[in-house]
Scaffold this motif. Structure first.
Motif, mmCIF file in Angstrom:
data_model
loop_
_atom_site.group_PDB
_atom_site.id
_atom_site.type_symbol
_atom_site.label_atom_id
_atom_site.label_comp_id
_atom_site.label_asym_id
_atom_site.label_seq_id
_atom_site.Cartn_x
_atom_site.Cartn_y
_atom_site.Cartn_z
ATOM 1 N N LYS A 47 0.917 -1.081 -0.064
ATOM 2 C CA LYS A 47 0.144 -0.236 -0.211
ATOM 3 C C LYS A 47 0.780 1.220 0.112
ATOM 4 O O LYS A 47 0.103 2.305 -0.567
ATOM 5 C CB LYS A 47 -0.896 0.393 1.215
ATOM 6 C CG LYS A 47 -1.623 -0.844 1.757
ATOM 7 C CD LYS A 47 -2.800 -0.964 2.691
ATOM 8 C CE LYS A 47 -4.417 -1.890 2.209
ATOM 9 N NZ LYS A 47 -4.604 -1.638 3.463
ATOM 10 N N THR A 48 1.826 1.323 0.411
ATOM 11 C CA THR A 48 2.870 2.064 1.034
ATOM 12 C C THR A 48 3.243 3.065 -0.449
ATOM 13 O O THR A 48 4.182 3.712 -1.029
ATOM 14 C CB THR A 48 4.270 2.476 2.120
ATOM 15 O OG1 THR A 48 3.282 2.156 3.207
ATOM 16 C CG2 THR A 48 4.633 2.881 2.266
ATOM 17 N N SER A 51 1.005 3.838 -2.647
ATOM 18 C CA SER A 51 1.051 5.713 -2.856
ATOM 19 C C SER A 51 1.935 6.455 -3.339
ATOM 20 O O SER A 51 1.475 7.388 -3.910
ATOM 21 C CB SER A 51 0.676 5.385 -1.397
ATOM 22 O OG SER A 51 -0.509 4.596 -0.893
ATOM 23 N N GLU A 54 1.216 6.822 -6.728
ATOM 24 C CA GLU A 54 -0.036 7.216 -6.864
ATOM 25 C C GLU A 54 0.334 8.929 -7.080
ATOM 26 O O GLU A 54 0.490 9.590 -7.078
ATOM 27 C CB GLU A 54 -0.936 6.710 -6.187
ATOM 28 C CG GLU A 54 -1.842 6.141 -6.641
ATOM 29 C CD GLU A 54 -2.842 5.827 -5.971
ATOM 30 O OE1 GLU A 54 -2.841 6.306 -5.268
ATOM 31 O OE2 GLU A 54 -3.107 4.173 -5.933
#
Length: 64
Positions: A47-48, A51, A54
């Motif tokens: 997820k990191t 992120s 993104e």
């Protein structure tokens, strides 16, 4: 590691931990807990990474 694999590792760890509890096997219980935590860490790491990717894309688009 992908999100699905991390979730699978967590589920496997949970099953192993539960089996250790049922059979009163402290080693199996600890191994299950360890796998479950490792899977969660891998999920959070993914997820990191997503992120960060993104954020970099937004910065790149803002610069053009």
């Amino acid at each position: 590691m992908g999100k699905a694999k991390a979730k699978a590792k967590q589920a496997k760890g949970q099953m192993k931990e539960t089996a250790g509890n049922v059979m009163d096997d402290k080693k199996m219980q600890a191994e299950g807990t360890s796998e479950k935590v490792a899977g969660k860490a891998e999920e959070m790491s993914g997820k990191t990474h997503e992120s960060a990717a993104e954020a970099m894309e937004r910065i790149r688009k803002a610069g053009h």
